[in-house]
Scaffold this motif. Structure first.
Motif, PDB file in Angstrom:
ATOM      1  N   ARG A 329     -41.188  -6.456 -42.964  1.00  0.00           N
ATOM      2  CA  ARG A 329     -42.165  -6.904 -43.967  1.00  0.00           C
ATOM      3  C   ARG A 329     -41.512  -7.585 -45.168  1.00  0.00           C
ATOM      4  O   ARG A 329     -42.196  -7.977 -46.115  1.00  0.00           O
ATOM      5  N   GLY A 330     -40.192  -7.716 -45.141  1.00  0.00           N
ATOM      6  CA  GLY A 330     -39.494  -8.393 -46.229  1.00  0.00           C
ATOM      7  C   GLY A 330     -39.319  -7.562 -47.475  1.00  0.00           C
ATOM      8  O   GLY A 330     -39.025  -8.085 -48.550  1.00  0.00           O
ATOM      9  N   GLN A 331     -39.433  -6.239 -47.337  1.00  0.00           N
ATOM     10  CA  GLN A 331     -39.351  -5.346 -48.491  1.00  0.00           C
ATOM     11  C   GLN A 331     -37.994  -4.675 -48.635  1.00  0.00           C
ATOM     12  O   GLN A 331     -37.751  -3.969 -49.610  1.00  0.00           O
ATOM     13  N   ALA A 332     -37.098  -4.852 -47.669  1.00  0.00           N
ATOM     14  CA  ALA A 332     -35.793  -4.186 -47.703  1.00  0.00           C
ATOM     15  C   ALA A 332     -34.828  -4.928 -46.801  1.00  0.00           C
ATOM     16  O   ALA A 332     -35.233  -5.770 -45.986  1.00  0.00           O
ATOM     17  N   ALA A 333     -33.549  -4.611 -46.944  1.00  0.00           N
ATOM     18  CA  ALA A 333     -32.505  -5.150 -46.070  1.00  0.00           C
ATOM     19  C   ALA A 333     -32.103  -4.077 -45.064  1.00  0.00           C
ATOM     20  O   ALA A 333     -32.294  -2.876 -45.309  1.00  0.00           O
ATOM     21  N   PRO A 334     -31.539  -4.472 -43.913  1.00  0.00           N
ATOM     22  CA  PRO A 334     -31.109  -3.471 -42.936  1.00  0.00           C
ATOM     23  C   PRO A 334     -30.081  -2.506 -43.534  1.00  0.00           C
ATOM     24  O   PRO A 334     -29.144  -2.928 -44.222  1.00  0.00           O
ATOM     25  N   GLU A 335     -30.261  -1.229 -43.266  1.00  0.00           N
ATOM     26  CA  GLU A 335     -29.302  -0.224 -43.734  1.00  0.00           C
ATOM     27  C   GLU A 335     -28.104  -0.117 -42.799  1.00  0.00           C
ATOM     28  O   GLU A 335     -27.016   0.264 -43.226  1.00  0.00           O
ATOM     29  N   VAL A 336     -28.305  -0.419 -41.519  1.00  0.00           N
ATOM     30  CA  VAL A 336     -27.207  -0.409 -40.553  1.00  0.00           C
ATOM     31  C   VAL A 336     -26.997  -1.854 -40.113  1.00  0.00           C
ATOM     32  O   VAL A 336     -27.773  -2.403 -39.329  1.00  0.00           O
ATOM     33  N   THR A 337     -25.990  -2.479 -40.658  1.00  0.00           N
ATOM     34  CA  THR A 337     -25.792  -3.912 -40.491  1.00  0.00           C
ATOM     35  C   THR A 337     -25.046  -4.235 -39.194  1.00  0.00           C
ATOM     36  O   THR A 337     -24.491  -3.348 -38.529  1.00  0.00           O
ATOM     37  N   LEU A 338     -25.010  -5.526 -38.883  1.00  0.00           N
ATOM     38  CA  LEU A 338     -24.188  -5.970 -37.763  1.00  0.00           C
ATOM     39  C   LEU A 338     -22.731  -5.591 -37.962  1.00  0.00           C
ATOM     40  O   LEU A 338     -22.034  -5.227 -37.009  1.00  0.00           O
ATOM     41  N   GLN A 339     -22.258  -5.662 -39.189  1.00  0.00           N
ATOM     42  CA  GLN A 339     -20.894  -5.246 -39.484  1.00  0.00           C
ATOM     43  C   GLN A 339     -20.687  -3.770 -39.154  1.00  0.00           C
ATOM     44  O   GLN A 339     -19.678  -3.386 -38.559  1.00  0.00           O
ATOM     45  N   ASP A 340     -21.652  -2.933 -39.529  1.00  0.00           N
ATOM     46  CA  ASP A 340     -21.553  -1.510 -39.209  1.00  0.00           C
ATOM     47  C   ASP A 340     -21.513  -1.295 -37.696  1.00  0.00           C
ATOM     48  O   ASP A 340     -20.689  -0.516 -37.189  1.00  0.00           O
ATOM     49  N   GLY A 341     -22.410  -1.965 -36.992  1.00  0.00           N
ATOM     50  CA  GLY A 341     -22.455  -1.809 -35.549  1.00  0.00           C
ATOM     51  C   GLY A 341     -21.183  -2.284 -34.870  1.00  0.00           C
ATOM     52  O   GLY A 341     -20.683  -1.645 -33.931  1.00  0.00           O
ATOM     53  N   ALA A 342     -20.642  -3.410 -35.341  1.00  0.00           N
ATOM     54  CA  ALA A 342     -19.421  -3.952 -34.751  1.00  0.00           C
ATOM     55  C   ALA A 342     -18.219  -3.052 -35.024  1.00  0.00           C
ATOM     56  O   ALA A 342     -17.371  -2.834 -34.152  1.00  0.00           O
ATOM     57  N   MET A 343     -18.135  -2.515 -36.230  1.00  0.00           N
ATOM     58  CA  MET A 343     -17.010  -1.642 -36.569  1.00  0.00           C
ATOM     59  C   MET A 343     -17.042  -0.349 -35.757  1.00  0.00           C
ATOM     60  O   MET A 343     -15.998   0.155 -35.328  1.00  0.00           O
TER      61      MET A 343
END
Length: 374
Positions: A329-343
């Motif tokens: 809904r455009g109200q927040a940013a992802p808390e678990v990012t692609l960087q987190d997933g990749a690491m």
């Protein structure tokens, strides 16, 4: 009036169906269409979402104008190719199940996707959102005075059966320390607020799946191991995994210790596996143990039974989708990012390599490459 969030789902086996049940609990959550090639899984999805549209391809799915977001819950080895197809066709917000990728040779493709995809992507790390784990993460700094040692123990049941037995083989799953344990490596980075620098592991296949064969191939997936990780801030973490310990009262036990004290959380396994003759399943707990004054305090962390019954992850899938809806809904940013997933995957692959070779693995080259993609 609640704003609808319409999902297109790619892959609808056991985990995909858990996502469906939790989407249906959320105000505004709607499953619009599904890509699922297996007839048995299709039938189970039809029972969950009567009349849902089934698509024969991702291209057909992406042609549906009503979609607000995508969920990828396909087998691990398919994630990278599917992300690339989505990026080339129609960029929508994505919730992609862990692990983000499964082999070192895919890291460059993931980095390219990270650098160019214009819509938000959330990597599904459900363990962050288990209520007792979330409570530990919230209170750890105050209780410990800064974590210096973090121990994660998972004693659980063997890998369940999946369509095509893809989770029995390293080549398709990434290996146990990627497929199962990327959750825990993610928790290590989150709790310690630092990056890994060295991984040491010992693991093997000692009990499970040794009498199984699939098209003439014997499973090579490990069922137990230890992993030690050194972090840049001087803290260290350890994982102990055993997948032939389903008789345990608690499935996950996490302990964080620092100069001021210790905090622990205890998380039971899926309620559907708890023997009915033993009564109600255990209640999750958090235990706070200050050094001064001594005296552990035990806090029960119950979970709403309706949410608990919607999946096998202590209610976390529901809470994750709550937060993902705010992203869509455009109200927040992802808390678990692609960087987190990749690491988390990079740490798992390093652990696989360390256990295979008996040598410690330095992570500096991997972390540098992933950092440059962001």
């Amino acid at each position: 009036m609640t704003e609808t969030v319409s999902y297109g789902i790619i892959g609808c086996g056991m985990m995909g169906q858990e996502h469906i049940r939790n989407i249906q609990l959320l105000p505004g959550g709607r499953v619009e269409a599904i890509v699922e090639p297996d007839p048995g899984m299709r039938a189970e999805c039809e029972a969950l979402v009567p009349g849902v549209r089934f698509c024969e391809s991702i291209a057909e799915l992406l042609s549906i104008e009503a979609l607000d977001c995508l969920l990828i819950a396909s087998p691990n080895y398919m994630h990278v190719e599917q992300l690339e197809e989505i990026a080339a066709t129609r960029a929508l917000p994505i919730l992609v199940e862990k692990p983000l990728y499964t082999a070192n040779e895919d890291a460059a493709r993931v980095a390219a996707f990270m650098a160019s995809y214009p819509a938000p992507v959330w990597v599904a790390m459900e363990y962050r959102y288990m209520p007792p784990v979330a409570k530990l993460l919230e209170d750890a700094e105050a209780v410990t005075g800064g974590i210096r040692m973090l121990t994660i123990r998972e004693h659980r049941f063997p890998f369940l059966h999946k369509v095509g037995a893809w989770n029995r083989f390293n080549a398709k799953s990434g290996g146990t320390l990627v497929e199962k344990c990327c959750h825990f490596f993610d928790l290590m980075r989150l709790a310690l607020q630092s990056e890994p620098v060295r991984v040491m592991a010992s693991a093997g296949q000692d009990v499970n799946h040794k009498d199984e064969s699939y098209e003439g191939a014997a499973p090579d997936i490990w069922d137990n191991g230890y992993v030690i990780v050194d972090f840049a801030n001087g803290a260290r973490a350890m994982l102990e995994l055993c997948m032939f310990a389903e008789g345990s009262r608690y499935q996950e036990e996490i302990t964080a210790v620092g100069p001021a004290g210790k905090i622990e959380c205890l998380v039971p396994g899926p309620g559907r596996f708890w023997p009915k003759d033993l009564g109600e399943p255990p209640v999750p707990q958090v235990i706070v143990s200050p050094r001064h004054p001594k005296g552990p305090r035990v806090l029960d962390i119950p979970v709403d039974p309706t949410i608990l019954d919607a999946g096998d992850h202590n209610g976390s899938t529901y809470y994750q989708h709550q937060k993902f809806h705010a992203v869509v809904r455009g109200q927040a940013a992802p808390e678990v990012t692609l960087q987190d997933g990749a690491m988390a995957v990079a740490m798992g692959l390093a652990a696989q390599e360390s256990a295979r070779t008996g040598q410690a693995v330095q992570l500096s080259a991997v972390t540098a490459g992933l950092a440059q993609a962001c």
